[in-house]
Design an enzyme around this catalytic site. Sequence first.
Site, PDB file in Angstrom:
ATOM      1  CE  LYS A  36      -1.285   2.151  12.328  1.00  0.00           C
ATOM      2  NZ  LYS A  36      -0.956   1.540  13.527  1.00  0.00           N
TER       3      LYS A  36
ATOM      4  CB  CYS B  27      -2.119  -9.890  20.066  1.00  0.00           C
ATOM      5  SG  CYS B  27      -2.892  -9.114  18.523  1.00  0.00           S
TER       6      CYS B  27
ATOM      7  CG  HIS C 283       4.106  -1.692   2.475  1.00  0.00           C
ATOM      8  ND1 HIS C 283       2.763  -2.058   2.193  1.00  0.00           N
ATOM      9  CD2 HIS C 283       4.489  -1.842   3.810  1.00  0.00           C
ATOM     10  CE1 HIS C 283       2.400  -2.795   3.136  1.00  0.00           C
ATOM     11  NE2 HIS C 283       3.494  -2.654   4.084  1.00  0.00           N
TER      12      HIS C 283
ATOM     13  CB  CYS D  73       0.744  -7.283  18.272  1.00  0.00           C
ATOM     14  SG  CYS D  73      -0.720  -6.215  18.188  1.00  0.00           S
TER      15      CYS D  73
ATOM     16  CG  HIS E  41      -4.833  -6.187  15.941  1.00  0.00           C
ATOM     17  ND1 HIS E  41      -3.416  -6.125  16.421  1.00  0.00           N
ATOM     18  CD2 HIS E  41      -4.549  -6.104  14.500  1.00  0.00           C
ATOM     19  CE1 HIS E  41      -2.498  -6.025  15.633  1.00  0.00           C
ATOM     20  NE2 HIS E  41      -3.109  -6.159  14.258  1.00  0.00           N
TER      21      HIS E  41
ATOM     22  CB  CYS F 202      -5.068  -6.830  20.763  1.00  0.00           C
ATOM     23  SG  CYS F 202      -3.856  -5.718  19.996  1.00  0.00           S
TER      24      CYS F 202
ATOM     25  CG  HIS G  11      -0.233  -0.087   2.463  1.00  0.00           C
ATOM     26  ND1 HIS G  11       0.244   1.072   3.047  1.00  0.00           N
ATOM     27  CD2 HIS G  11      -0.173  -1.041   3.452  1.00  0.00           C
ATOM     28  CE1 HIS G  11       0.861   0.557   4.278  1.00  0.00           C
ATOM     29  NE2 HIS G  11       0.435  -0.771   4.653  1.00  0.00           N
TER      30      HIS G  11
ATOM     31  CE  LYS H 233      -5.927  -7.163   3.786  1.00  0.00           C
ATOM     32  NZ  LYS H 233      -5.290  -8.215   3.580  1.00  0.00           N
TER      33      LYS H 233
HETATM   34  N1  MSP Z   1       7.847  -7.132   8.741  1.00  0.00           N
HETATM   35  C1  MSP Z   1       8.064  -5.796   9.833  1.00  0.00           C
HETATM   36  C2  MSP Z   1       9.282  -5.056   9.398  1.00  0.00           C
HETATM   37  C3  MSP Z   1      10.550  -5.982   9.777  1.00  0.00           C
HETATM   38  S1  MSP Z   1      12.000  -5.181   9.404  1.00  0.00           S
HETATM   39  C4  MSP Z   1      13.369  -6.188   9.844  1.00  0.00           C
HETATM   40  C5  MSP Z   1       6.888  -4.898   9.118  1.00  0.00           C
HETATM   41  N2  MSP Z   1       6.169  -5.248   8.140  1.00  0.00           N
HETATM   42  S2  MSP Z   1       5.141  -4.305   7.439  1.00  0.00           S
HETATM   43  O1  MSP Z   1       4.501  -4.733   6.272  1.00  0.00           O
HETATM   44  O2  MSP Z   1       3.984  -3.832   8.413  1.00  0.00           O
HETATM   45  O3  MSP Z   1       5.753  -2.619   7.185  1.00  0.00           O
HETATM   46  C6  MSP Z   1       5.930  -1.717   8.070  1.00  0.00           C
HETATM   47  C7  MSP Z   1       6.563  -0.475   7.446  1.00  0.00           C
HETATM   48  O4  MSP Z   1       5.816   0.109   6.357  1.00  0.00           O
HETATM   49  C8  MSP Z   1       6.673   0.902   8.251  1.00  0.00           C
HETATM   50  O5  MSP Z   1       7.867   0.750   9.199  1.00  0.00           O
HETATM   51  C9  MSP Z   1       6.658   1.903   7.006  1.00  0.00           C
HETATM   52  O6  MSP Z   1       8.006   1.492   6.441  1.00  0.00           O
HETATM   53  C10 MSP Z   1       5.636   1.473   5.958  1.00  0.00           C
HETATM   54  N3  MSP Z   1       4.428   1.821   6.374  1.00  0.00           N
HETATM   55  C11 MSP Z   1       3.247   0.979   6.545  1.00  0.00           C
HETATM   56  N4  MSP Z   1       2.173   1.842   6.802  1.00  0.00           N
HETATM   57  C12 MSP Z   1       2.783   3.168   6.567  1.00  0.00           C
HETATM   58  C13 MSP Z   1       1.837   4.366   6.596  1.00  0.00           C
HETATM   59  N5  MSP Z   1       0.547   4.545   6.568  1.00  0.00           N
HETATM   60  N6  MSP Z   1       2.728   5.483   6.599  1.00  0.00           N
HETATM   61  C14 MSP Z   1       4.058   5.471   6.393  1.00  0.00           C
HETATM   62  N7  MSP Z   1       4.620   4.471   6.441  1.00  0.00           N
HETATM   63  C15 MSP Z   1       3.919   3.040   6.428  1.00  0.00           C
HETATM   64  O7  MSP Z   1       6.798  -4.117  10.174  1.00  0.00           O
END
Ligand code: MSP
Length: 640
Positions: free
Chosen positions: A297, A127, A22, A130, A147, A144, A19, A300
Amino acid sequence: MKERFYVTTPIYYVNAEPHIGHAYTTILADFMSRFYGMLGYDSYFLTGTDEHGDKINQAARTHGTTPQEYADRISGIFRQTWTDLGIRFNDFIRTTEKRHVAVVQALLQRVYDKGDIYFGSYGGFYCVGCERFFTEKEMVDGACPDHGTKLDYIEEKNYFFKMSRYQDWLIGHIEKHPDFIRPERYRNEVTALLKSESLEDLCISRPKSRLQWGITLPFDENYVTYVWFDALINYISALGYPDGEKFTKYWPVVEHIIAKDIVKPHGIFWPTMLKSAGIEPYRHLNVHGYWNMQNAKMSKSLGNVVTPADLVARYGNDQIRYFFLREMNFGHDAKFSEEIIVDRINFDLANDWGNLVNRLCNMVFKYFGGAIPPFDPAEPADRDDLTVRFRKAAQDYIGHAKNFQTSIGLEKLWEYIRYLNKYIDSNRPWQLAKEKNTARLSSIIRNLLEAVYGIAVLLSPALVGSSEAVLRALGTDTKPRDMETITAFTNLDDGQKITDPGILFPRLERGVAENDDPAAKKEEKTMASPEGVVDISEFAKIDIRVAKILTAARIDGSDKLLELKVDSGLDERTIIAGIAAWYAPEALVGKKILLVANLKPATIFKRTSNGMLMAATHAASDRPILIEIDDSIPAGSKLG
Ligand code: MSP
């Protein structure tokens, strides 16, 4: 020897598709990697996917597939999305790859041999979402806090990492390296955590009786590794730790990028793991804020996810890169809105930068037959002033961008771009042409061309495609050059023929995009009163009826949307529905479904949608399932 730069993104969980959150982190990392490359560094960029753990295991189960198949599919989608967005990563690591598994096991063994891992008992409320245990104090009404799911108490024997042993070391390290975690607010967050409580040891295993989807502990085959202990190691496994050449080259200069959601594992688990394993800590942890959809925020479960591919298809790659890099002030949250995207495109890209390039190229064609005019020293036309201003702007841009402050950096460059537009207005080249003042006219145009060249080079890490188009039009390229050269105003050749770069950034109509805003629409869908309840009279306002689908067709240019004609019993109307990924149009014709008949019309893909089909979506999947109604119930029947 070239200086080096190594940038990483978090490895993304494969329980959901990419999304914009990412996409932002990945685009930022791509920008940083290209930016250092532009400055002549040997730059290395790692991204990838995080594939083990309960969360993935459960998602796979929900989708009726094996974790490996599921991870293969979603990881493939991430990789493809980045390729479609023109992301130039050097490596894409998957935690299910052998090379990663081997390093995780070697590192665990090392930490174990050192005496930093012990076997103990643990009880807590777990959870799955988390991937962590909660204490009773942390839970909200037995659920949680993130969640809202009810949590079960689990007691089990597990392995623990003696994180507490490194607490004082970490406090000291952060004190000695104040920018270890930046910006400051996140360093303070970590320091506060470290100073306020004694660190608990970290539970780093899961018994196979509960979870098999993970990396087996090298010293006990009845357990798999906790997903964070596994995932963080990707940053070195991808470099071939311990003996890989890349590890020696790039680890000392690593720059991690993450968002604020995962500060604790990166700010506390990871440095203590590294310390225990005898590896130098990372250089910087760079933490950005969250993109929020109208102050909520994006997630999903809230149903307000916008896909990066949709955005790029609608606005263009450079446009979206620019929006992200310009609109988020590093470290702070930013608001995601398509209105702002449209404004940035119209004002910054079309009016300021695109317009400067276009009017300049037009003048080169009009006054000089398309050939770059020479600079005439007898008529410098404020050349020194322009170069001094440029050097300052470039220095500011580079300084800020080096610290991940892309927004401030770009603004500095834009101040100069806007100044150049004013320079044209105040020098009135058209008047000089009329007066046949060729010497001054040539110098003005040449000054501008040199400035545009330099700006295009500096912008090339951000506006990848269009900067290349500008440089190609000027008959030059984006080869790395030092700042002195870039800003020297001596980069172009007299008489070189330019070509027309065309309109770089077409202006957009604001209204279309406003109504077209999927974020806003999804937000509407999830809107509820603050207490989450509605009055019966409010519910009664919603007109839900049985409708029959008469025709269904795909919409050119969208792989999400279908255009449907339905008989609502009141009228025949058009509905635009985002179900193309799950329903073939021909399979829908003749079905009776539920329609929200009095929804305010919305413009989607330049079509008016009069209502909404009702579908059910399970929290663990994004697949909408249409609510089908028995054929014996006539179209127009009201629900309620
Ligand atoms: N798998 C773990 C990370 C492990 S790293 C050793 C994880 N994955 S995640 O798919 O949840 O990705 C989290 C990351 O996605 C955030 O730290 C950020 O880089 C990005 N983001 C997810 N949602 C976001 C926003 N709404 N805004 C900005 N960045 C966001 O955590």
